[in-house]
Design an enzyme around this catalytic site. Structure first.
Site, PDB file in Angstrom:
ATOM      1  N   ARG A   1      -6.734   0.517  -0.808  1.00  0.00           N
ATOM      2  CA  ARG A   1      -7.712   0.696   0.823  1.00  0.00           C
ATOM      3  C   ARG A   1      -7.589  -0.299   0.972  1.00  0.00           C
ATOM      4  O   ARG A   1      -7.990  -1.556   0.636  1.00  0.00           O
ATOM      5  CB  ARG A   1      -8.476   1.779  -0.431  1.00  0.00           C
TER       6      ARG A   1
ATOM      7  N   HIS B   1     -13.758   7.712  -5.459  1.00  0.00           N
ATOM      8  CA  HIS B   1     -11.981   7.512  -5.638  1.00  0.00           C
ATOM      9  C   HIS B   1     -11.344   7.349  -6.687  1.00  0.00           C
ATOM     10  O   HIS B   1     -10.202   7.125  -6.672  1.00  0.00           O
ATOM     11  CB  HIS B   1     -12.290   5.836  -5.523  1.00  0.00           C
TER      12      HIS B   1
ATOM     13  N   LYS C   1       0.904  -1.914   0.211  1.00  0.00           N
ATOM     14  CA  LYS C   1      -0.011   0.124  -0.005  1.00  0.00           C
ATOM     15  C   LYS C   1       0.469   1.134  -0.202  1.00  0.00           C
ATOM     16  O   LYS C   1       1.103   1.868  -0.923  1.00  0.00           O
ATOM     17  CB  LYS C   1      -0.761  -0.183   1.317  1.00  0.00           C
TER      18      LYS C   1
HETATM   19  C1  LIG Z   1     -16.665   2.886   1.805  1.00  0.00           C
HETATM   20  N1  LIG Z   1     -15.933   2.008   1.770  1.00  0.00           N
HETATM   21  C2  LIG Z   1     -15.586   1.301   3.164  1.00  0.00           C
HETATM   22  C3  LIG Z   1     -15.848  -0.633   2.893  1.00  0.00           C
HETATM   23  N2  LIG Z   1     -15.468  -0.850   4.165  1.00  0.00           N
HETATM   24  C4  LIG Z   1     -15.485   0.016   5.765  1.00  0.00           C
HETATM   25  N3  LIG Z   1     -15.191  -0.984   6.189  1.00  0.00           N
HETATM   26  N4  LIG Z   1     -15.533   1.043   5.846  1.00  0.00           N
HETATM   27  C5  LIG Z   1     -15.637   1.892   4.591  1.00  0.00           C
HETATM   28  O1  LIG Z   1     -15.371   3.149   4.636  1.00  0.00           O
HETATM   29  N5  LIG Z   1     -16.225  -0.785   2.429  1.00  0.00           N
HETATM   30  C6  LIG Z   1     -16.297   0.032   0.615  1.00  0.00           C
HETATM   31  C7  LIG Z   1     -15.757   1.679   1.018  1.00  0.00           C
HETATM   32  C8  LIG Z   1     -14.595   1.498  -0.459  1.00  0.00           C
HETATM   33  N6  LIG Z   1     -14.040   0.849   0.618  1.00  0.00           N
HETATM   34  C9  LIG Z   1     -12.292   1.666   1.340  1.00  0.00           C
HETATM   35  C10 LIG Z   1     -11.945   0.761   2.147  1.00  0.00           C
HETATM   36  C11 LIG Z   1     -10.807   1.537   3.226  1.00  0.00           C
HETATM   37  C12 LIG Z   1     -10.928   2.584   3.092  1.00  0.00           C
HETATM   38  C13 LIG Z   1      -9.570   3.748   3.596  1.00  0.00           C
HETATM   39  O2  LIG Z   1      -9.282   5.012   2.789  1.00  0.00           O
HETATM   40  N7  LIG Z   1      -8.434   3.026   4.213  1.00  0.00           N
HETATM   41  C14 LIG Z   1      -7.312   3.719   5.512  1.00  0.00           C
HETATM   42  C15 LIG Z   1      -7.199   3.275   6.549  1.00  0.00           C
HETATM   43  C16 LIG Z   1      -8.313   4.107   7.934  1.00  0.00           C
HETATM   44  C17 LIG Z   1      -8.028   3.693   8.549  1.00  0.00           C
HETATM   45  O3  LIG Z   1      -8.150   2.764   9.415  1.00  0.00           O
HETATM   46  N8  LIG Z   1      -6.911   4.250   9.129  1.00  0.00           N
HETATM   47  C18 LIG Z   1      -6.875   4.311  10.239  1.00  0.00           C
HETATM   48  C19 LIG Z   1      -5.512   3.894  10.444  1.00  0.00           C
HETATM   49  C20 LIG Z   1      -4.371   5.345   9.239  1.00  0.00           C
HETATM   50  C21 LIG Z   1      -3.108   4.863   9.496  1.00  0.00           C
HETATM   51  O4  LIG Z   1      -1.923   3.825   8.360  1.00  0.00           O
HETATM   52  N9  LIG Z   1      -2.218   5.571  10.229  1.00  0.00           N
HETATM   53  C22 LIG Z   1      -0.873   4.995   9.953  1.00  0.00           C
HETATM   54  C23 LIG Z   1      -0.286   6.205   9.425  1.00  0.00           C
HETATM   55  C24 LIG Z   1      -0.193   6.048   7.920  1.00  0.00           C
HETATM   56  C25 LIG Z   1      -0.683   7.344   7.358  1.00  0.00           C
HETATM   57  O5  LIG Z   1      -0.978   6.983   5.978  1.00  0.00           O
HETATM   58  O6  LIG Z   1      -0.408   8.392   7.113  1.00  0.00           O
HETATM   59  C26 LIG Z   1      -0.101   5.024  11.346  1.00  0.00           C
HETATM   60  O7  LIG Z   1      -0.936   5.082  12.302  1.00  0.00           O
HETATM   61  O8  LIG Z   1       1.247   4.660  11.186  1.00  0.00           O
HETATM   62  C27 LIG Z   1      -6.847   5.817  11.077  1.00  0.00           C
HETATM   63  O9  LIG Z   1      -7.175   6.884  10.245  1.00  0.00           O
HETATM   64  O10 LIG Z   1      -6.954   6.070  12.519  1.00  0.00           O
HETATM   65  C28 LIG Z   1      -6.370   3.575   3.520  1.00  0.00           C
HETATM   66  O11 LIG Z   1      -4.895   4.052   3.993  1.00  0.00           O
HETATM   67  O12 LIG Z   1      -6.254   2.538   3.710  1.00  0.00           O
HETATM   68  C29 LIG Z   1     -11.510   3.605   1.736  1.00  0.00           C
HETATM   69  C30 LIG Z   1     -12.125   3.023   1.435  1.00  0.00           C
END
Ligand SMILES: CN1c2c(nc(N)[nH]c2=O)NC[C@@H]1CNc1ccc(C(=O)N[C@@H](CCC(=O)N[C@@H](CCC(=O)N[C@@H](CCC(=O)O)C(=O)O)C(=O)O)C(=O)O)cc1
Ligand code: HCS
Ligand code: ZN
Length: 758
Positions: free
Chosen positions: A516, A696, A18
């Site tokens: 994602r 998206h 990712k």
């Molecule tokens: C709307 N959709 C969703 C689906 N399913 C879900 N469960 N939720 C949804 O919203 N299915 C259909 C659609 C399309 N699907 C998705 C799925 C995932 C995302 C998305 O944006 N995912 C994020 C992760 C979100 C999250 O949990 N974030 C956490 C952790 C963030 C993180 O990674 N932090 C890192 C730092 C990295 C950085 O990027 O800065 C760390 O802490 O180390 C949070 O925010 O706390 C993704 O990035 O994949 C969208 C649509």
């Protein structure tokens, strides 16, 4: 007894792929570094499986975005608009996945849809009249050779031609039948190429065979596979099905000269009976899909041994397998340091499932399986009663009455009342809820979780963000505002964290689409709400504006479907427990002055059985009531919205209307507004907001483009029923993409309003 894994996750245990891909797309990483990250992951995945003694390890389960897209590219199914950009192969691939807007042109992405009954989404291949299907790529061969180079013989996996055709969109005049001879030739070429490479087994994935299959489809399967299989020589071919059983085409499929057939014994309710009744060819291997690839509970060895013993009476060559690809479960429990041991012992993620396969291999190979240590330990685990019961919730669910699911007054009366209460302009503009989750927003949450900032500091940041965006939304001129969901990591995980009965993980990521991922919470016990969850932020946001601001909740069916559900109570009971918890939240929002409440049911369709004949008995008869229960007690002038995305809505449109919401927003732009015809034909009563642009993609839609979409929609939907909004939430977009896109959306609505005589 041998073992097989249909597919392994690919995003990396710590989401390495990712981050590499997103950095590449931002020009922060070179193509070479991205490619080498991919190679490292593939090698690690193969080695993990090898060291656990898996006999059939898959290759070509890796992808930089999506396996369906890989197959389209492999078969030369690349629409002309992407070719015209003149990009190199990898960038053309990403342009198909995400759209492209830059110096070489401006094109939308391919449509994206749910992958059968999962929360994974695939790219919909698009066949134009000019498309010439031919073997045009080398990815499966390259990856097979990579594995071979490190001493691992793999079974390359490719989406089979039947599923590929069934999921493809034909955008011109030509139909499926016009492409059959070319697709056969392309698959023959794939088979022959593997034959030349000395490959032992190849796997064709055909999940579309577990859907309702009619005579034409049976003929198509025969027409595709007979000539393909006649050229296979020494190469052995496995037809791998999953997500259900082959009840409509079992005979036809088993009559074809496959060397192995993979059946699902987890979701395939009829698989065992089909074999008992109709037998299984002696010359073929049966790949017994028995280790659940979608849920994270440990395999019940007693049940597995019983099924395998029964199968052994009918089949000579059995291979133990996962029931589907492990793409749908997280990598490993090893990275979970906060889950208690007492909980962990009940779970198996991908790596632990592979261990289960190797244990089952030993258990089942021994003379008396019941005497082996692993078997005994497993029996002991399943005999223990888990904690987490809440008798109050159970008793409320058991005494629910028909009237608890009915809202008064009826829709037509409410619509009138609400038109005068809210006094919104024609074509009211709104968004779906989430606003950009920028690095600072994620950092704020991450610092709070790590204890680096206090709860007050964490909340203060979110409030500032809300205030900033209420002001931005007002400036843009949106009519119904949102608070932006800045406090949420995910629309389901967040509610899981705030309700009793759930467990959460630290690194249990599962890919949802492209780069994602989600971390589905685990439903451990009975679910209840001990405190208001969203009220403070919503009330704060509403206090900043005179415009209506939507309270934002996730609905019961979606919370259930995007979590890892319990297997010891029915999905229906579990959904009703969640309904009662979310209902309490709805009533609290209403009591605190929130007049519009959106209850997202994005995953409504997810557990809908793939076969229509099972829909009512198994699903819709409780899923729709679960939603109705949540909002049945609100006042007539509280407006209930819901939202859905990335599904096929056509065949359940009447059920969606029966959810009895006041307004529903749909993802539509990403699937060419096809929903609009369906809405008209079904006489849909609920007010609707079919999404007018794809969120998206980083593309910014032009005013004219949105206006055209709205004009098209208005040929089918009455003006007074239509809302204007994007496809889905904006959390994945940057602020620099979101603000101009929303400005253009409001401008487009404005232009149309000007044309309406007052
Ligand atoms: C709307 N959709 C969703 C689906 N399913 C879900 N469960 N939720 C949804 O919203 N299915 C259909 C659609 C399309 N699907 C998705 C799925 C995932 C995302 C998305 O944006 N995912 C994020 C992760 C979100 C999250 O949990 N974030 C956490 C952790 C963030 C993180 O990674 N932090 C890192 C730092 C990295 C950085 O990027 O800065 C760390 O802490 O180390 C949070 O925010 O706390 C993704 O990035 O994949 C969208 C649509
Ligand atoms: N309210 C959610 C719905 C996504 S399906 C969001 O806007 O992200
Ligand atoms: Zn959505």
């Amino acid at each position: 007894m041998e073992t097989s894994v249909i597919g392994y996750p690919r995003v990396g245990a710590l989401r390495e792929l990712k981050f590499a891909t997103e950095n590449y797309l931002k020009n922060h990483l070179t193509k070479e570094r991205l490619q080498s990250t991919g190679l490292k992951l593939r090698e690690a995945h193969w080695k993990t499986q090898q060291s656990n003694g898996v006999d059939f390890i898959t290759s070509n389960d890796f992808s930089f975005y999506d396996n369906m897209l890989d197959t389209a590219v492999l078969l030369n199914v690349v629409p002309e608009r992407y070719r015209k950009l003149g990009l190199d192969i990898l960038d053309e691939y990403f342009a198909m996945a995400r759209g492209y807007q830059g110096e070489k042109g401006d094109v939308k992405a391919l449509a994206m849809k749910k992958w059968f009954n999962t929360n994974y989404h695939y790219m919909v291949p698009e066949m134009e009249d000019e498309t010439k299907i031919t073997l045009a790529g080398t990815k499966p061969f390259d990856e097979y050779l990579e594995a071979k180079k490190i001493g691992i013989e793999t079974k390359p996996s490719i989406i089979g031609p039947f599923t590929f055709l069934k999921l493809t969109k034909f955008s011109g005049q030509k139909e499926e039948r016009d492409f059959i001879s070319d697709i056969i030739q392309a698959y023959v070429d794939i088979i022959q190429k593997f034959e030349q490479l000395g490959t032992k087994w190849i796997q064709f994935e055909e999940p579309a065979l577990v859907m309702d299959i009619y005579e034409d489809d049976k003929k198509l399967v025969e027409k595709l596979y007979r000539p393909m299989l006649s050229t296979k020589g020494k190469l052995k071919v496995l037809l791998q099905t999953y997500f259900g059983d082959l009840r409509d085409c079992y005979r036809e499929v088993t009559d074809l000269p496959f060397d192995g057939i993979g059946l699902d014994f987890v979701e395939g309710n009829k698989s065992l009976n089909l074999i008992k009744k109709l037998g299984f060819p002696k010359d073929k291997k049966l790949f017994v899909g028995i280790v659940n690839g979608k849920n994270i509970w440990r395999n019940n060895y007693a049940t597995t041994v019983k099924i395998v013993k029964e199968l052994a009476e009918h089949c000579e060559k059995l291979v133990l397998s996962t029931a589907c690809s492990l793409l749908h479960v997280p990598y490993t429990l090893k990275n979970e340091n906060k889950l208690l041991k007492a909980h962990k012992k009940y779970f198996a993620f991908a790596d632990e499932k592979i261990t289960e396969l190797s244990q089952l291999k030993i258990v089942l190979s021994s003379k008396d399986p019941t005497l082996s240590d692993e078997y005994k330990k497993n029996i002991e685990l399943f005999s223990q009663k888990r904690a987490g019961q809440n008798s109050t919730v159970q008793s409320v669910v058991s005494t629910l009455h028909e009237q608890d699911f009915v809202r008064h007054p009826n829709f037509e009366k409410r619509e009138k009342i609400q038109k005068s209460t809210f006094d919104l302009p024609l074509l009211p503009t709104t968004t779906i809820g989430s606003l950009p989750q920028t690095t600072e927003v994620k950092e704020n949450r991450s610092k709070f979780k790590k204890g680096k900032i206090s709860f007050e500091q964490y909340t203060q940041f979110n409030k500032e963000k809300i205030a900033e965006w209420v002001s931005i939304q007002e400036k843009i001129g949106l009519d119904v505002l949102v608070h932006g969901e800045f406090e949420r990591n995910d629309m389901v995980e967040y509610f899981g964290e705030n309700l009793d009965g759930f467990l959460f993980t630290e690194n249990a990521w599962v890919q949802s689409y492209g780069t994602r991922c989600v971390k589905p919470p685990i439903i451990w016990g009975d679910i209840s709400r001990s405190k208001p969850i969203t009220v403070n932020y919503s009330v704060y946001a509403q206090s900043l504006t005179k415009k209506a601001l939507k309270g934002m909740l996730t609905g019961p069916v979606t919370i259930l479907n995007w979590s890892f559900p319990r297997e010891d109570i029915s999905l229906k009971d579990c959904a009703f427990q969640i309904s009662l918890a979310i209902k309490a939240e709805v009533l609290d929002l209403e009591a605190n002055g929130i007049r519009i409440i959106q209850i997202d049911e994005a995953a409504l369709r997810e557990k809908l059985p793939l076969r229509q004949s099972d829909w009512h008995s198994e699903y819709l008869d409780w899923a729709i009531p679960a939603f109705r229960l949540v909002h049945s007690s609100v006042k007539p002038d509280t407006q209930i919205h819901t939202h859905m995305c990335y599904s096929e809505f056509k065949d359940i449109i009447k059920n969606i209307d029966a959810m009895d919401a006041d307004v529903i927003t749909f993802e539509a732009a990403r699937s060419d507004l096809s929903i609009v015809d369906v809405l008209k034909e079904s006489g849909f009563k609920t007010e609707v907001g079919p999404g007018v642009y794809d969120i998206h993609s980083p593309r910014i839609p032009a005013v004219e483009e949105i206006k055209e979409a709205l004009e098209k929609i208005l040929t089918k939907i009455p003006l007074e029923k239509l809302w204007v909004n994007p496809d889905c939430g904006l959390k994945t977009r940057g602020e620099n993409e979101t603000i101009p896109s929303l400005e253009n959306l409001v401008a487009a609505a404005q232009k149309l309003r000007e044309r309406v005589p007052v």
